[in-house]
Design an enzyme around this catalytic site. Sequence first.
Site, PDB file in Angstrom:
ATOM      1  N   MET A  15     -15.409  24.748  50.820  1.00  0.00           N
ATOM      2  CA  MET A  15     -15.910  23.374  50.660  1.00  0.00           C
ATOM      3  C   MET A  15     -16.717  22.918  51.880  1.00  0.00           C
ATOM      4  O   MET A  15     -17.833  22.412  51.749  1.00  0.00           O
ATOM      5  CB  MET A  15     -14.745  22.389  50.452  1.00  0.00           C
ATOM      6  CG  MET A  15     -14.117  22.431  49.088  1.00  0.00           C
ATOM      7  SD  MET A  15     -15.212  21.862  47.778  1.00  0.00           S
ATOM      8  CE  MET A  15     -15.237  20.090  48.064  1.00  0.00           C
ATOM      9  N   ALA A  78      -4.529  17.651  53.489  1.00  0.00           N
ATOM     10  CA  ALA A  78      -4.022  16.301  53.780  1.00  0.00           C
ATOM     11  C   ALA A  78      -2.678  16.396  54.500  1.00  0.00           C
ATOM     12  O   ALA A  78      -1.959  17.380  54.375  1.00  0.00           O
ATOM     13  CB  ALA A  78      -3.861  15.530  52.474  1.00  0.00           C
ATOM     14  N   ASN A 104      -8.131  14.843  50.368  1.00  0.00           N
ATOM     15  CA  ASN A 104      -7.436  13.910  49.469  1.00  0.00           C
ATOM     16  C   ASN A 104      -6.229  13.302  50.192  1.00  0.00           C
ATOM     17  O   ASN A 104      -5.088  13.476  49.789  1.00  0.00           O
ATOM     18  CB  ASN A 104      -6.960  14.637  48.205  1.00  0.00           C
ATOM     19  CG  ASN A 104      -8.063  14.779  47.171  1.00  0.00           C
ATOM     20  OD1 ASN A 104      -8.929  13.918  47.025  1.00  0.00           O
ATOM     21  ND2 ASN A 104      -8.048  15.885  46.443  1.00  0.00           N
ATOM     22  N   SER A 130     -15.697  14.769  45.467  1.00  0.00           N
ATOM     23  CA  SER A 130     -15.347  15.386  44.183  1.00  0.00           C
ATOM     24  C   SER A 130     -16.420  16.356  43.731  1.00  0.00           C
ATOM     25  O   SER A 130     -17.597  16.183  44.042  1.00  0.00           O
ATOM     26  CB  SER A 130     -15.156  14.292  43.123  1.00  0.00           C
ATOM     27  OG  SER A 130     -14.772  14.880  41.907  1.00  0.00           O
ATOM     28  N   GLY A 131     -15.981  17.349  42.992  1.00  0.00           N
ATOM     29  CA  GLY A 131     -16.942  18.267  42.376  1.00  0.00           C
ATOM     30  C   GLY A 131     -16.706  19.728  42.694  1.00  0.00           C
ATOM     31  O   GLY A 131     -17.439  20.596  42.221  1.00  0.00           O
ATOM     32  N   GLY A 132     -15.712  20.002  43.512  1.00  0.00           N
ATOM     33  CA  GLY A 132     -15.382  21.399  43.807  1.00  0.00           C
ATOM     34  C   GLY A 132     -16.470  22.097  44.612  1.00  0.00           C
ATOM     35  O   GLY A 132     -17.348  21.450  45.208  1.00  0.00           O
ATOM     36  N   LYS A 184     -10.939   7.454  45.413  1.00  0.00           N
ATOM     37  CA  LYS A 184     -10.817   8.870  45.010  1.00  0.00           C
ATOM     38  C   LYS A 184      -9.455   9.126  44.361  1.00  0.00           C
ATOM     39  O   LYS A 184      -9.346   9.889  43.396  1.00  0.00           O
ATOM     40  CB  LYS A 184     -11.017   9.792  46.218  1.00  0.00           C
ATOM     41  CG  LYS A 184     -10.809  11.285  45.913  1.00  0.00           C
ATOM     42  CD  LYS A 184     -11.741  11.782  44.805  1.00  0.00           C
ATOM     43  CE  LYS A 184     -11.809  13.264  44.574  1.00  0.00           C
ATOM     44  NZ  LYS A 184     -10.664  14.073  44.631  1.00  0.00           N
ATOM     45  N   HIS A 187      -9.725   7.912  40.918  1.00  0.00           N
ATOM     46  CA  HIS A 187     -10.546   8.909  40.207  1.00  0.00           C
ATOM     47  C   HIS A 187      -9.645  10.035  39.717  1.00  0.00           C
ATOM     48  O   HIS A 187      -9.719  10.475  38.564  1.00  0.00           O
ATOM     49  CB  HIS A 187     -11.632   9.440  41.159  1.00  0.00           C
ATOM     50  CG  HIS A 187     -12.287  10.720  40.721  1.00  0.00           C
ATOM     51  ND1 HIS A 187     -11.668  11.957  40.817  1.00  0.00           N
ATOM     52  CD2 HIS A 187     -13.502  10.969  40.174  1.00  0.00           C
ATOM     53  CE1 HIS A 187     -12.455  12.900  40.340  1.00  0.00           C
ATOM     54  NE2 HIS A 187     -13.591  12.325  39.952  1.00  0.00           N
ATOM     55  N   ASN A 188      -8.773  10.509  40.580  1.00  0.00           N
ATOM     56  CA  ASN A 188      -7.888  11.615  40.207  1.00  0.00           C
ATOM     57  C   ASN A 188      -6.865  11.194  39.154  1.00  0.00           C
ATOM     58  O   ASN A 188      -6.525  11.982  38.270  1.00  0.00           O
ATOM     59  CB  ASN A 188      -7.179  12.175  41.444  1.00  0.00           C
ATOM     60  CG  ASN A 188      -8.096  13.062  42.269  1.00  0.00           C
ATOM     61  OD1 ASN A 188      -9.311  12.983  42.157  1.00  0.00           O
ATOM     62  ND2 ASN A 188      -7.526  13.895  43.112  1.00  0.00           N
ATOM     63  N   GLU A 191      -8.639  11.329  36.079  1.00  0.00           N
ATOM     64  CA  GLU A 191      -8.811  12.778  35.794  1.00  0.00           C
ATOM     65  C   GLU A 191      -7.548  13.340  35.115  1.00  0.00           C
ATOM     66  O   GLU A 191      -7.640  14.054  34.104  1.00  0.00           O
ATOM     67  CB  GLU A 191      -9.079  13.476  37.127  1.00  0.00           C
ATOM     68  CG  GLU A 191      -9.113  14.991  37.104  1.00  0.00           C
ATOM     69  CD  GLU A 191      -9.209  15.563  38.536  1.00  0.00           C
ATOM     70  OE1 GLU A 191     -10.104  15.144  39.286  1.00  0.00           O
ATOM     71  OE2 GLU A 191      -8.378  16.420  38.896  1.00  0.00           O
ATOM     72  N   ARG A 292       2.922  16.074  32.886  1.00  0.00           N
ATOM     73  CA  ARG A 292       2.797  17.253  33.761  1.00  0.00           C
ATOM     74  C   ARG A 292       4.180  17.607  34.302  1.00  0.00           C
ATOM     75  O   ARG A 292       4.538  18.770  34.424  1.00  0.00           O
ATOM     76  CB  ARG A 292       1.873  16.968  34.944  1.00  0.00           C
ATOM     77  CG  ARG A 292       0.478  17.435  34.693  1.00  0.00           C
ATOM     78  CD  ARG A 292      -0.262  17.638  36.000  1.00  0.00           C
ATOM     79  NE  ARG A 292      -1.667  17.407  35.773  1.00  0.00           N
ATOM     80  CZ  ARG A 292      -2.597  17.618  36.674  1.00  0.00           C
ATOM     81  NH1 ARG A 292      -2.281  18.048  37.881  1.00  0.00           N
ATOM     82  NH2 ARG A 292      -3.864  17.390  36.398  1.00  0.00           N
ATOM     83  N   HIS A 455      18.142 -15.974  35.654  1.00  0.00           N
ATOM     84  CA  HIS A 455      16.866 -15.691  36.324  1.00  0.00           C
ATOM     85  C   HIS A 455      15.815 -16.785  36.087  1.00  0.00           C
ATOM     86  O   HIS A 455      14.733 -16.724  36.649  1.00  0.00           O
ATOM     87  CB  HIS A 455      16.314 -14.343  35.849  1.00  0.00           C
ATOM     88  CG  HIS A 455      17.137 -13.175  36.300  1.00  0.00           C
ATOM     89  ND1 HIS A 455      17.198 -12.781  37.610  1.00  0.00           N
ATOM     90  CD2 HIS A 455      17.961 -12.331  35.621  1.00  0.00           C
ATOM     91  CE1 HIS A 455      18.002 -11.732  37.731  1.00  0.00           C
ATOM     92  NE2 HIS A 455      18.489 -11.441  36.530  1.00  0.00           N
TER      93      HIS A 455
HETATM   94  C1  6PG Z   1     -12.165  16.689  42.472  1.00  0.00           C
HETATM   95  C2  6PG Z   1     -10.748  16.913  42.052  1.00  0.00           C
HETATM   96  C3  6PG Z   1      -9.935  17.643  43.048  1.00  0.00           C
HETATM   97  C4  6PG Z   1      -8.597  18.060  42.405  1.00  0.00           C
HETATM   98  C5  6PG Z   1      -7.480  17.154  42.766  1.00  0.00           C
HETATM   99  C6  6PG Z   1      -6.322  17.163  41.796  1.00  0.00           C
HETATM  100  O1  6PG Z   1     -12.524  15.536  42.356  1.00  0.00           O
HETATM  101  O2  6PG Z   1     -12.879  17.631  42.848  1.00  0.00           O
HETATM  102  O3  6PG Z   1     -10.128  15.682  41.801  1.00  0.00           O
HETATM  103  O4  6PG Z   1      -9.868  16.860  44.162  1.00  0.00           O
HETATM  104  O5  6PG Z   1      -8.738  18.085  41.070  1.00  0.00           O
HETATM  105  O6  6PG Z   1      -7.050  17.625  43.997  1.00  0.00           O
HETATM  106  O7  6PG Z   1      -5.564  18.319  41.956  1.00  0.00           O
HETATM  107  P1  6PG Z   1      -4.141  18.524  41.307  1.00  0.00           P
HETATM  108  O8  6PG Z   1      -4.339  18.604  39.829  1.00  0.00           O
HETATM  109  O9  6PG Z   1      -3.668  19.824  41.866  1.00  0.00           O
HETATM  110  O10 6PG Z   1      -3.273  17.389  41.703  1.00  0.00           O
END
Ligand code: 6PG
Length: 475
Positions: A15, A78, A104, A130-132, A184, A187-188, A191, A292, A455
């Site tokens: 990265m 982190a 993160n 984000s975006g790998g 972020k 965002h996750n 996700e 999960r 209450h």
């Molecule tokens: C991104 C992703 C990335 C990852 C998270 C979640 O935006 O590129 O969000 O940061 O997907 O770390 O990972 P986990 O599923 O392992 O919690």
Amino acid sequence: MEASFDFGMIGIGVMGSNLLLNMADRGYAVIGFDLKQERADALEAAAPAGTTVKGVVDVVAMVQGLKKPRKIMMLVPAGKPVDSVIENLLPHVEKGDIVIDGGNSFFKDTLQRITYLQDKGIHFFGMGVSGGEMGARFGPSMMPGGDKEAYQYLKPILEAIAAKAEGVPCVAYMGAGAAGHYVKMVHNGIEYAMMQLIAEAYDLLYRGSGFTNEQLHQTFFGWNAGQLQSYLLEVTTEVFKTGDDATEAQGDYLLDKILDKAGSKGTGKWTSQLAMDLPAPIPTIDMAVALRNISVYKEQRVQAAALYKPVTGKITVNDILLADLENALAFCFVIAYAQGLSQLAKASDELAMDIPLPAVIQVWKAGCIIRSALLGNFTEAYAKDAKLPNLLLDAGIAEVLQNREASLRKVLALGIGAKIPLGCMSSALAYYDAYCSERLPTNLIQAQRDYFGAHTYQRIDKEGVFHTEWQGEQK
Ligand code: 6PG
């Protein structure tokens, strides 16, 4: 070393290196530090001709090589590693320098680090990236937050390397304090919800009706060309057609060999925990985190499956049902975004972060994991009211949801009948039904609370706070 570099990176794994190479492509002179000589060498070896890229194993050399104010980003795991990097940097940086944590990190840790470094005159930015790997190299989505004045020094570089959505960079100042990491994190959370929603659609078709991977590929491919167009659907479409290299057998699909247990690194859980604290109701994200967690209990699930009846229903799929499922998924995606964005709106106020929601939508439009065609609708909603507390209050979004609501109800009925767990989809509908109810049964909860715990409650017909001695009041 002469101070000639524009940007420094600590941690030049894939990265970190890719982000530096992306900057170098845009004409910036970049320098990366890593304890491992081979990583420093690999960075230099990967530099395209005509770019200025240096790898060093001496952090002092990196700091001294940077133009002032120095811009140093760290991409390390982190937690404690972030603090160690800060401690190692501190003796060498000076007032006005900017340090960015691109991992993160938990937003409360970021807040503490901001305060700690503020006293020393160092600007600390928490920035979601984000975006790998590919995103880092060719256009990530970035969510920086911190000192607004200092952002001017980062803006040109970040805008140059960011993904672009219709020409507009997918990076913007996300607000004060730890706003970048908060955005972020949410965002996750979104996700997690979108991934679980897609998985539920897969479950309904695969276990519920016996769809083959080829049929799944065709279906999701078609969906990705329409209202559901998104990065996560694109990825899913590819997954369905990937064969298993590890076996000789023709026609084996990798997906069928993958163990059904998913881990997590904490960002989804934090989204839920912090939403509870605010409070901001985000049940679809909560459910994605919980499901999960259920997946992790594989052995118990195997035992329970032997004890209880497995999937019995067989769903007959036709084009009408597929269209309903597509609409149901679109409905649930909108709800997942709406929940996350409502959390951001609330957190922004509560924590004085001043998060610009229209900019958040822009930043999510390309480069990131939750990019999707639906975000266009949200831009329209926030153009009417940048402080919209919940997307569901926008008339345009209401139309999108109302047109798909019946489809979701049909899909859920089928799933319940066939014992396919559609937890995220159900929670999205329950959230919608509750949020859109003028009157909820919470009057009864208030009565119960007052009955057993004094209450108190409020009334709909007069002002004030009331308590009743319920046992003496029965009619
Ligand atoms: C991104 C992703 C990335 C990852 C998270 C979640 O935006 O590129 O969000 O940061 O997907 O770390 O990972 P986990 O599923 O392992 O919690």
